[in-house]
Design an enzyme around this catalytic site. Structure first.
Site, PDB file in Angstrom:
ATOM      1  N   GLU A   1       8.677  16.225 -26.328  1.00 38.95           N
ATOM      2  CA  GLU A   1       8.865  14.768 -26.278  1.00 38.95           C
ATOM      3  C   GLU A   1      10.323  14.396 -26.546  1.00 38.95           C
ATOM      4  OE1 GLU A   1       5.558  12.488 -28.328  1.00 38.95           O
ATOM      5  OE2 GLU A   1       5.108  14.521 -28.988  1.00 38.95           O
TER       6      GLU A   1
ATOM      7  N   ALA B   1      -4.766  22.456 -29.117  1.00 37.31           N
ATOM      8  CA  ALA B   1      -5.396  22.783 -27.839  1.00 37.31           C
ATOM      9  C   ALA B   1      -4.533  23.880 -27.226  1.00 37.31           C
ATOM     10  CB  ALA B   1      -5.392  21.557 -26.950  1.00 37.31           C
TER      11      ALA B   1
ATOM     12  N   ASN C   1      -8.585  25.185 -21.688  1.00 37.94           N
ATOM     13  CA  ASN C   1      -8.522  25.624 -20.280  1.00 37.94           C
ATOM     14  C   ASN C   1      -8.124  27.079 -20.301  1.00 37.94           C
ATOM     15  OD1 ASN C   1      -5.819  24.198 -21.171  1.00 37.94           O
ATOM     16  ND2 ASN C   1      -5.269  25.824 -19.728  1.00 37.94           N
TER      17      ASN C   1
HETATM   18  N1  HPA Z   1      -0.549  26.037 -21.761  1.00 38.23           N
HETATM   19  C1  HPA Z   1       0.213  25.496 -22.746  1.00 38.23           C
HETATM   20  N2  HPA Z   1      -0.246  24.584 -23.589  1.00 38.23           N
HETATM   21  C2  HPA Z   1      -1.536  24.207 -23.473  1.00 38.23           C
HETATM   22  C3  HPA Z   1      -2.377  24.733 -22.473  1.00 38.23           C
HETATM   23  C4  HPA Z   1      -1.851  25.692 -21.575  1.00 38.23           C
HETATM   24  O1  HPA Z   1      -2.529  26.203 -20.668  1.00 38.23           O
HETATM   25  N3  HPA Z   1      -3.593  24.128 -22.616  1.00 38.23           N
HETATM   26  C5  HPA Z   1      -3.477  23.290 -23.689  1.00 38.23           C
HETATM   27  N4  HPA Z   1      -2.238  23.327 -24.198  1.00 38.23           N
END
Ligand code: HPA
Length: 290
Positions: free
Chosen positions: A97, A124, A246
């Protein structure tokens, strides 16, 4: 010479600014938190489990950096989980940011000055380890800092900690064990893994992910490691938890988007909340190891 003394002034300033923030928080919420919790993207809902909550928007806290990312609400929630006084950061800022690593770690410094000795850092992350599924929760065993920088560059502030300090058990093995046992009691498997930190904001390329896998990474994300470094500098014990929102680039043949990251966080929110609620009292009664 000039440059060094300017940096020293900034450092003096950093401690004073963190003290000002902590002083303000104390004046609003008369509570001495024993445990801190930093909630990552899509995981902010846990803050609703805090009882007798005093909510302070980051914008009201002197010198606190404010997140510009969707999904990070930007408030400090002070209260109790069971009998345990806690300070919960609902949202954090990231280097992508435009914040410096000193700003990124400023709230961690403030948590330390508030008296927090144990900290749960969540995020995440993209899953590199093909054994993980989307929505898996992973206890961090270690990290690889590929951001090319360190929040502690510059003169050392001894009121925070020593110039050189050990990172062998940056993520408390005892905390990790308790977390794995608690998840198992709740009927699911908490994975363990190594978190690779990058700057972002672009997601990685498939070639980068293949390289990270060779290096020993299980997850990739854009936060956490500098907070961990600043917290360890202050002697704070850490549990790191990632949600695999993900699979990382190229692991599956599909593009990654921020909405998916947020949705996965929401989907496992219940599981995540049950784990944290049961675990927090256990972490606080666990004897400190550093
Ligand atoms: N890469 C980097 N940062 C992240 C990802 C990712 O695939 N998913 C969530 N934060």
């Amino acid at each position: 010479m000039t440059q060094i003394s300017e940096t020293s002034e900034n450092l003096e300033d950093l401690h004073a600014r963190a003290m000002a923030a902590a002083g303000y928080i104390h004046s609003v919420a008369r509570i001495q938190p024993k445990l801190g919790l930093i909630l990552g993207s899509g995981l902010g809902d846990f803050a609703e489990s805090v009882q007798d909550a005093t909510v302070i928007p980051y914008s009201e806290i002197p010198n606190f950096p404010i997140s510009t990312v969707a999904g990070h609400s930007g408030q400090l929630v002070l209260g109790r989980i069971g009998d345990i006084p806690v300070a919960v950061m609902q949202g954090r800022v990231h280097a992508y940011e435009g914040y410096s690593m000193k700003q990124v770690t400023f709230p961690t410094r403030v948590l330390g000055l508030l008296g927090v000795e144990r900290l749960i850092i969540t995020n995440a992350a993209g899953g590199i380890n093909p054994g993980y599924g989307q929505g898996a929760i992973v206890a961090l065993a270690d990290h690889i800092n590929l951001t090319g920088t360190n929040a502690l560059i510059g003169p050392n502030e001894p009121r925070f900690g020593d110039r050189f300090f050990d990172m062998t058990h940056a993520y408390s093995p005892a905390f990790r064990k308790l977390a794995i046992e608690e998840a198992s009691k709740q009927g699911w498997k908490l994975e363990e893994g190594v978190y690779v930190a990058v700057l972002g904001p672009s997601y990685e390329t498939p070639a980068e992910i293949r390289a990270f896998r060779i290096l020993g990474g299980d997850l990739v994300g854009m936060s956490t490691v500098h907070e961990v470094i600043a917290a360890r500098h202050m002697g704070i014990e850490i549990l790191g938890l990632s949600i695999v929102t993900n699979m990382a680039a190229g692991v599956l043949d599909q593009p990654i988007n921020h909405e998916e990251v947020m949705e996965t966080g929401k989907r496992i929110a219940g599981q995540f909340t049950s784990l944290l609620t049961a675990l927090i009292p256990q972490l606080v009664t666990q004897p400190a190891t550093s």
